[in-house]
Structures are given as C-alpha cells and as structure tokens.
Design a protein around this motif. Sequence first.
Motif, mmCIF file in Angstrom:
data_model
loop_
_atom_site.group_PDB
_atom_site.id
_atom_site.type_symbol
_atom_site.label_atom_id
_atom_site.label_comp_id
_atom_site.label_asym_id
_atom_site.label_seq_id
_atom_site.Cartn_x
_atom_site.Cartn_y
_atom_site.Cartn_z
ATOM 1 N N LYS A 121 0.827 -1.217 0.000
ATOM 2 C CA LYS A 121 0.000 0.000 0.000
ATOM 3 C C LYS A 121 0.856 1.260 0.000
ATOM 4 N N ASN A 122 2.181 1.068 0.036
ATOM 5 C CA ASN A 122 3.118 2.192 0.063
ATOM 6 C C ASN A 122 2.774 3.170 1.201
ATOM 7 N N THR A 123 2.494 2.599 2.351
ATOM 8 C CA THR A 123 2.012 3.366 3.487
ATOM 9 C C THR A 123 2.694 2.911 4.779
ATOM 10 N N VAL A 124 2.951 3.884 5.646
ATOM 11 C CA VAL A 124 3.483 3.604 6.974
ATOM 12 C C VAL A 124 2.443 4.040 8.005
ATOM 13 N N TYR A 125 2.300 3.245 9.049
ATOM 14 C CA TYR A 125 1.278 3.505 10.064
ATOM 15 C C TYR A 125 1.925 3.730 11.428
ATOM 16 N N LEU A 126 1.235 4.515 12.255
ATOM 17 C CA LEU A 126 1.637 4.672 13.646
ATOM 18 C C LEU A 126 0.406 4.412 14.510
ATOM 19 N N GLN A 127 0.392 3.248 15.148
ATOM 20 C CA GLN A 127 -0.675 2.901 16.073
ATOM 21 C C GLN A 127 -0.325 3.492 17.424
ATOM 22 N N MET A 128 -1.205 4.326 17.946
ATOM 23 C CA MET A 128 -0.947 5.008 19.213
ATOM 24 C C MET A 128 -1.988 4.585 20.231
ATOM 25 N N ASP A 129 -1.549 3.911 21.265
ATOM 26 C CA ASP A 129 -2.431 3.435 22.326
ATOM 27 C C ASP A 129 -2.112 4.124 23.646
ATOM 28 N N ASP A 130 -3.066 4.064 24.577
ATOM 29 C CA ASP A 130 -2.881 4.673 25.905
ATOM 30 C C ASP A 130 -2.367 6.108 25.766
ATOM 31 N N LEU A 131 -3.055 6.872 24.956
ATOM 32 C CA LEU A 131 -2.603 8.238 24.682
ATOM 33 C C LEU A 131 -2.683 9.112 25.919
ATOM 34 N N LYS A 132 -1.731 10.034 25.998
ATOM 35 C CA LYS A 132 -1.624 10.954 27.130
ATOM 36 C C LYS A 132 -1.701 12.391 26.618
ATOM 37 N N PRO A 133 -2.092 13.326 27.464
ATOM 38 C CA PRO A 133 -2.163 14.722 27.013
ATOM 39 C C PRO A 133 -0.851 15.225 26.418
ATOM 40 N N GLU A 134 0.264 14.737 26.917
ATOM 41 C CA GLU A 134 1.564 15.186 26.396
ATOM 42 C C GLU A 134 1.873 14.628 25.004
ATOM 43 N N ASP A 135 1.019 13.739 24.496
ATOM 44 C CA ASP A 135 1.172 13.257 23.119
ATOM 45 C C ASP A 135 0.559 14.227 22.118
ATOM 46 N N THR A 136 -0.131 15.232 22.607
ATOM 47 C CA THR A 136 -0.778 16.208 21.726
ATOM 48 C C THR A 136 0.237 16.913 20.845
ATOM 49 N N GLY A 137 -0.121 17.093 19.564
ATOM 50 C CA GLY A 137 0.756 17.821 18.668
ATOM 51 C C GLY A 137 0.427 17.565 17.215
ATOM 52 N N LEU A 138 1.187 18.227 16.361
ATOM 53 C CA LEU A 138 1.088 17.974 14.924
ATOM 54 C C LEU A 138 2.058 16.854 14.583
ATOM 55 N N TYR A 139 1.529 15.764 14.059
ATOM 56 C CA TYR A 139 2.349 14.615 13.692
ATOM 57 C C TYR A 139 2.560 14.644 12.182
ATOM 58 N N TYR A 140 3.824 14.625 11.791
ATOM 59 C CA TYR A 140 4.108 14.574 10.356
ATOM 60 C C TYR A 140 5.145 13.495 10.082
ATOM 61 N N CYS A 141 5.086 12.927 8.907
ATOM 62 C CA CYS A 141 6.035 11.881 8.563
ATOM 63 C C CYS A 141 7.118 12.409 7.633
ATOM 64 N N VAL A 142 8.249 11.768 7.727
ATOM 65 C CA VAL A 142 9.424 12.156 6.963
ATOM 66 C C VAL A 142 10.033 10.913 6.335
ATOM 67 N N GLY A 143 10.821 11.133 5.290
ATOM 68 C CA GLY A 143 11.493 10.019 4.644
ATOM 69 C C GLY A 143 12.879 10.427 4.181
ATOM 70 N N GLY A 144 13.776 9.461 4.171
ATOM 71 C CA GLY A 144 15.128 9.736 3.730
ATOM 72 C C GLY A 144 15.819 8.477 3.271
ATOM 73 N N THR A 145 16.738 8.615 2.316
ATOM 74 C CA THR A 145 17.476 7.464 1.792
ATOM 75 C C THR A 145 18.864 7.340 2.393
ATOM 76 N N LEU A 146 19.372 8.418 3.001
ATOM 77 C CA LEU A 146 20.766 8.411 3.450
ATOM 78 C C LEU A 146 20.918 8.094 4.934
ATOM 79 N N TYR A 147 19.791 7.838 5.619
ATOM 80 C CA TYR A 147 19.840 7.758 7.070
ATOM 81 C C TYR A 147 19.243 6.451 7.567
ATOM 82 N N ASN A 148 19.760 5.964 8.703
ATOM 83 C CA ASN A 148 19.095 4.826 9.319
ATOM 84 C C ASN A 148 17.964 5.334 10.205
ATOM 85 N N GLU A 149 17.286 4.418 10.887
ATOM 86 C CA GLU A 149 16.101 4.813 11.636
ATOM 87 C C GLU A 149 16.456 5.761 12.787
ATOM 88 N N TYR A 150 17.589 5.569 13.413
ATOM 89 C CA TYR A 150 17.996 6.446 14.513
ATOM 90 C C TYR A 150 18.344 7.837 13.991
#
Length: 128
Positions: A78-107
């Motif tokens: 599906k060429n899609t990445v998902y983020l399942q968020m459980d037990d959400l807390k008020p401090e999780d509030t924010g604008l979530y955006y995804c990024v991609g890169g070819t030169l970097y590892n996950e860290y």
Amino acid sequence: QLRLVESGGGLVQPGGSLKLSCEASGFSVATYAIGWFRQAPGKGNVASGVSCISSRDDTKFYEDSVKGRFTLSRDNAKNTVYLQMDDLKPEDTGLYYCVGGTLYNEYQLCRAYGMDVRGAGTLVTVSS
C-alpha cells in the motif's frame, strides 16, 4: 515528485487510541527510512522524532516516552506507513508529520540528521 500525506489525527480522550497513516507517492517506502515527528504546541515549534523504521530491514526506533504504547508498521503493497498510538496521554498532543530519507538509518532519521521529504502533518489532540 516525492510526496507524503498523513491522515488519522483527531481528538481523543486520555487512554484512547488513534492510528495514523502516512501514504507515499513518487517513491517506494520499502527503499526509504520513514518516520514520524511530533511538533508539540507551545514548544517554539520544535519537533522531535517519535518513531522511525529502517529502509534496510524492519529495525525501528522509538522515543522513550512512547515505548510500549506506540507501534510503527509499514505496508509496502500500500506504500504506506502507520503509527498505532495506544494509551494516549495529554503530552502526546501535537502535529504529527512523517518524513522520509534514503541516506539515514532509523535512529539518524528520528534524530533529524536530515530528510528528503516530509508531509504537512495531521493534528492529534489528547484531552478530556
């Protein structure tokens, strides 16, 4: 043209769940490191990496505050990445955006070493 489009944000009560989607076009998520950043309100627009996945295998990075609550997954068909968020807390509030890169590892991607593409984001509000 490289493009990422997020969806799935909304208003949820503390303890609730949301599943964010990040759909890519113009490239394959199977060949890019992909991740999610959160830009919290009132933080001077500073964003931090929440979770990222390697382009080489399924190695994932999670920021300490979301370990055990958030799960990152990738659907190459599906060429899609998902983020399942459980037990959400008020401090999780924010604008979530995804990024991609070819030169970097996950860290490196989640530590903002760089990116090739980012989406506009989807807003998550955790409040009672």
